[in-house]
Design a protein around this motif. Structure first.
Motif: not given
Length: 381
Positions: A220-244
């Motif tokens: 759970q929560g591991s992405l090693n060996g899987s592709f990091y998709t646009l969905t993952d990128i969007h979620q990461d950007v939203k998480a970073r925006l919380v503290n920006t």
């Protein structure tokens, strides 16, 4: 090796000529002083009909009619179809009929349809699962299109036709026979050309790289060996925006990949951080496959390529950094954009049409009942 006599060759060529599958080609005048008869050449007859390629993989459905010389004669796009149901497929078939009535088809008959589709397919080309087809258990594309147009219909997973399109029409070196094709968008998938053959696996499901359901604390929560998709990128950007506190994307209800691509090109720190993280994960995933398959090229398709050469170079950087095998595989971005799949379908349809004609002649000559040449050689590119 198999030795074919001159008499057998002459007979086979005569059969092909009788079936109008080949045409005689005049030999060029020989300026040398060689004695003897000029050689006779034959070429495929490319005026027998036209092939239809259909790509259902994107929200915009692509349809193309091409001659057997692979020249696109006419094409159409049906825009904005997130879900594909029987009315949408009816619209696709009506569009094919409209294109067939175009003067651009030169009155040639339709001889083959090849469909590139999302979803998991069994060996018969029927759906095992397809989330964009609400009624997928009851949809049989081969039967539906062959009953309407009375021609052979072949159905392939979209990632396979994307690979064929890039290999035949894109910037992949034509001499390379070992290629890993990665589709990275909101979802991800892959396909492989190994030793010049499209690889399907034991059940035709090879390439379902992200089809993993983590169920325990180790995965759970591991992405090693899987592709990091646009969905993952969007979620990461939203998480970073919380503290920006101050950012161009702050407060927007929705933002899209082109918005991120523009900020990435401008060097926006938040977006660059998210893209760097994705590049590390994607480099690890690519490296896993390259180490296993020892391919010459990696070709990437999908909207991830919107991040451009800057992102491709970053992938290459981490790919090399993490590599202990000193791989020489090139990482290439699609040069055909959204046209790779429909072009791949056109090529494969043409390929299978000729193979079936040759197979029927061979079966007749040899008296074999089960000599289906398209099954033996259809995935040989």
């Amino acid at each position: 090796g198999l030795c074919v006599t001159f008499t057998a060759i002459t007979r086979i060529v005569h059969e092909l000529d009788e079936a109008k599958l080949t045409l005689g080609v005049a030999a060029k005048a020989d300026k040398s002083n060689k004695m003897g008869r000029r050689p006779s050449y034959v070429a495929l007859n490319k005026s027998l009909g036209i092939v239809c390629g259909v790509d259902l993989s994107g929200q915009d459905i692509s349809i193309a009619l091409a001659g057997l010389d692979l020249e696109i004669l006419c094409e159409a796009t049906l825009e904005d179809h997130a879900l594909i149901d029987p009315p949408v497929l009816e619209e696709v078939m009506k569009t094919i009929e409209k294109l067939l009535a175009s003067p651009k088809t030169k009155g040639l008959p339709l001889v083959e349809i090849c469909i590139s589709t999302p979803g998991k397919l069994d060996q018969n080309g029927d759906f095992i699962f397809a989330k964009r087809f609400p009624d997928y258990p009851d949809i049989h594309l081969k039967a539906m299109f062959s009953e309407r147009f009375h021609v052979k219909v072949d159905v392939y997973r979209d990632v396979k036709m994307g690979l064929v399109g890039e290999r035949v029409f894109g910037n992949v070196p034509k001499e390379d026979n070992d290629i890993f094709f990665a589709y990275i968008d909101r979802g991800a998938g892959s396909s492989m050309l190994l030793n010049g053959h499209l690889y399907g696996g034991a059940h035709g499901l090879s390439g379902e790289v992200n089809a993993l359901a983590p169920v325990d604390e180790l995965t759970q929560g591991s992405l090693n060996g899987s592709f990091y998709t646009l969905t993952d990128i969007h979620q990461d950007v939203k998480a970073r925006l919380v503290n920006t506190p101050d950012h161009p994307l702050k407060g927007l209800e929705h933002f899209h990949t082109p918005d991120l691509a523009a900020l990435y090109e401008q060097g926006d720190p938040l977006v660059c951080g998210a893209l760097e993280k994705s590049a590390r994960y994607n480099a690890i995933a690519l490296l896993s496959f390259v180490n296993l398959l020892d391919v010459e090229d990696v070709v990437i398709q999908g909207r991830i390529v919107m991040f451009g050469e800057k992102y491709r170079s970053l992938l290459e950087h981490y790919f090399t950094l993490y590599d202990l095998n000193h791989n020489t595989a090139r990482i290439l971005f699609s040069s055909l954009k959204g046209k790779a799949n429909v072009l791949g379908a056109v090529y494969q349809g043409t390929n299978l049409f000729y193979l079936r004609q040759f197979g029927e002649l061979t079966a007749k000559r040899t008296g074999s009942r089960d000599y289906v040449v398209s099954e033996h050689f259809g995935d040989n590119l």
